[in-house]
Design an enzyme around this catalytic site. Structure first.
Site, PDB file in Angstrom:
ATOM      1  N   SER A 216       0.810  -1.219   0.000  1.00  0.00           N
ATOM      2  CA  SER A 216       0.000   0.000   0.000  1.00  0.00           C
ATOM      3  C   SER A 216       0.847   1.274   0.000  1.00  0.00           C
ATOM      4  O   SER A 216       0.392   2.330  -0.438  1.00  0.00           O
ATOM      5  CB  SER A 216      -0.944   0.013   1.206  1.00  0.00           C
ATOM      6  OG  SER A 216      -0.218  -0.072   2.418  1.00  0.00           O
ATOM      7  N   ASP A 504      -2.515   6.577  11.661  1.00  0.00           N
ATOM      8  CA  ASP A 504      -1.663   6.022  10.612  1.00  0.00           C
ATOM      9  C   ASP A 504      -0.356   6.808  10.587  1.00  0.00           C
ATOM     10  O   ASP A 504      -0.322   7.967  10.179  1.00  0.00           O
ATOM     11  CB  ASP A 504      -2.375   6.124   9.259  1.00  0.00           C
ATOM     12  CG  ASP A 504      -1.550   5.573   8.111  1.00  0.00           C
ATOM     13  OD1 ASP A 504      -0.405   5.135   8.344  1.00  0.00           O
ATOM     14  OD2 ASP A 504      -2.037   5.596   6.961  1.00  0.00           O
ATOM     15  N   HIS A 507       1.710   5.470   6.230  1.00  0.00           N
ATOM     16  CA  HIS A 507       1.475   6.062   4.918  1.00  0.00           C
ATOM     17  C   HIS A 507       1.715   7.568   4.989  1.00  0.00           C
ATOM     18  O   HIS A 507       1.987   8.111   6.063  1.00  0.00           O
ATOM     19  CB  HIS A 507       0.049   5.751   4.453  1.00  0.00           C
ATOM     20  CG  HIS A 507      -0.211   4.285   4.321  1.00  0.00           C
ATOM     21  ND1 HIS A 507      -0.744   3.540   5.357  1.00  0.00           N
ATOM     22  CD2 HIS A 507       0.012   3.414   3.307  1.00  0.00           C
ATOM     23  CE1 HIS A 507      -0.849   2.273   4.975  1.00  0.00           C
ATOM     24  NE2 HIS A 507      -0.393   2.155   3.744  1.00  0.00           N
TER      25      HIS A 507
END
Length: 537
Positions: A216, A504, A507
């Site tokens: 990802s 998060d 990312h």
């Protein structure tokens, strides 16, 4: 007619344009065709061009800041489709010389002696000095030793001007209140890294395919690339038909006061065609036949779920000595590969070598023999396996860029044990960086796998290491943190007990630091492709 003749004699076209083009002598014939597209560009990357006679399918692009005109050909079969994109609110589109001034708040990095610096295999195609346009950096410059500086010009796009941003990375759309993290740019110590030039990239990659392969975070980088390419915008002039008369005086057309009165802001972008399917996403830029591809491969090696020895059916088995079969069949179709991995080795899996179970992560039954391979070693083995397979593939001759392990910034715990990056708003300064042992060892194993693969190379492909690990260890401000979704009621601060909200820290926000990865990708590609052209001329 008498008045028109007097105009031509008194104000010849050739002499009128001479002052605007810094001694570039040329002649522009303005055709009477209605198909001419007069476009005003605010790009500062233009160069002086000798001006040929203009045909009816050409356009004039005027750079006001440097008073330059360039001519571009427009082919009907490759016309970019038009889309109205909401312009940035940052004011980057205004013609203001102040936008080009850079206010530095330097965050110096020490020399990255502990990191590998753009390791290379087959360097014969690289020039020894700067052989490209003035905006490019010295081809011998170490791209990964430098500093972060504050650029008030801001990012090349906004979260509102790019439609492909995954919601979890849309930090501004999810309510993040600060924006400074968007303005910090990377500056190598001995050269400049230019802002991403979409037109430059599409020309260098004309007719070629770039593939992002990995998990990802690789998807995150692919979307950043698409957003950067989506921003090739220009201004379009709306002129009365009478102005297209050949007798119209060129000085009137180029008069900047009149020009500002007559242009209409209209954003023109080439919208790539999405040709994605379940196996991979493909975005096609028709005008240059460039394909941007994303291939999902979370571990990069063969993955099965069948029962093996004491590992039951259903548990993921990673065959560390075999590349991902689903990935390898696509390799010959790619001209440039950006490959990355690592974070999935924190997930549950069983490690297999020579059909023997040698280790596992979050899975190892009581009473089993001692593990021979842990998750860090498994990652290093997997890197060597996939890169060796690419470098020995008989039908692959492209350029492979290995993006090094992307650091996360969970503090006080891991992603699933209360780790947090809440409240980080600017890069770390020297002395503030806390070493992350897991990141360091993963980077070390990746470099070792890279070096092993280089020794096994048998084909004509090339391998480069884009070593961003330490550079981005300073960018703990670039993650979404708790701003992962647009829910207005989400928790964004620590509770009374000090417990951080779900977040998060792996990312990257878009726009944000991740866009620098693609500036580095463009520079590596430029060095390779322009270097090859120069060495062969």
């Amino acid at each position: 007619m008498i008045f028109a003749s007097w105009l031509l004699v008194s104000f010849p076209i050739g002499s009128a344009i001479r002052g605007y083009f810094y001694s570039v002598d040329g002649k522009i014939v303005l055709p009477a065709s209605k198909n001419v597209d007069y476009s005003y560009s605010n790009s500062s990357s233009g160069s002086n061009l000798e001006l040929p006679t203009m045909s009816s399918n050409s356009s004039i692009v005027v750079n006001k800041e440097k008073a330059q005109v360039s001519i571009r050909s427009v082919e009907k079969d490759s016309m970019a489709s038009e889309s109205n994109v909401e312009p940035s609110s940052s004011g980057k589109d205004s013609v203001d010389l102040k936008n080009n001034e850079t206010l530095e708040k330097p965050t110096e990095l020490p020399k990255l002696s502990s990191r590998a610096t753009e390791k290379k295999e087959d360097m014969s195609g690289f020039p020894s000095s700067n052989t490209s346009e003035s905006n490019s950096v010295d081809s011998g410059c170490d791209l990964y030793n430098g500093k972060w500086f504050y650029d008030p010009q801001g990012p090349s796009y906004t979260n509102n001007s790019c439609p492909v941003i995954t919601q979890m990375q849309n930090c501004q759309g999810n309510g993040r209140p600060d924006k400074e993290y968007e303005n910090w740019r990377w500056k190598p110590s001995k050269c400049d890294l230019p802002r991403f030039d979409a037109k430059k990239f599409l020309e260098l990659m004309r007719g070629k395919t770039l593939a992002f392969i990995g998990d990802s975070v690789a998807r995150n980088q692919m979307e950043s690339m698409l957003c950067l390419l989506w921003q090739a915008s220009i201004y379009t002039l709306k002129l009365p038909v009478s102005w297209l008369n050949p007798l119209f005086h060129i000085e009137q057309f180029l008069g900047f006061e009149r020009l500002e009165q007559c242009y209409v802001r209209e954003w023109i972008v080439e919208v790539p065609q999405n040709r994605g399917n379940k196996r991979m996403q493909r975005w096609h830029f028709v005008s240059t036949s460039v394909m941007i591809v994303r291939v999902w491969s979370s571990w990069l090696v063969r993955e099965t779920t069948e029962k093996i020895d004491f590992a039951p059916e259903g548990v993921t088995k990673l065959h560390l000595d075999a590349p991902d079969d689903k990935l390898m069949e696509f390799i010959p179709n790619f001209d440039v590969i950006v490959i990355s991995s690592g974070h999935w080795f924190a997930k549950q899996s069983v490690y297999v070598l020579n059909n023997e179970i040698v280790g596992g992560q979050l899975w190892w039954p009581n009473g089993s023999p001692p593990m021979k391979v842990n998750n860090v070693d498994a990652f290093g083995i997997s890197v060597g396996t996939i890169l060796s397979a690419i470098l020995t593939h008989p039908n692959y001759t492209g350029l492979t860029i290995v993006r090094s392990f992307a650091p996360d910034h969970y503090e006080g715990g891991a992603w699933n044990t209360g780790g947090s990056c809440t409240g980080k708003e600017k890069p770390l300064a020297i002395g503030e960086l806390v070493e992350n042992g897991f990141t360091n060892i993963m980077h070390e194993k990746q470099v070792s796998g890279f070096e092993r693969a280089v020794k096994k190379s048998t084909n004509k492909s090339k391998l480069r290491l884009m070593d961003i690990t330490e550079v981005f260890s300073y960018r703990h401000d670039g993650h979404p943190g708790p701003y992962r979704n647009p829910d207005p009621n989400k928790i964004t601060k620590r509770g009374p007990d000090g417990k951080p909200p779900p977040q998060d820290c792996l990312h990257w926000c878009m726009p944000g630091p991740i866009d620098t990865w693609n500036e580095l990708v463009l520079e590596i590609i430029r060095r390779e492709f322009e270097g090859n052209r120069n060495s062969s001329s």
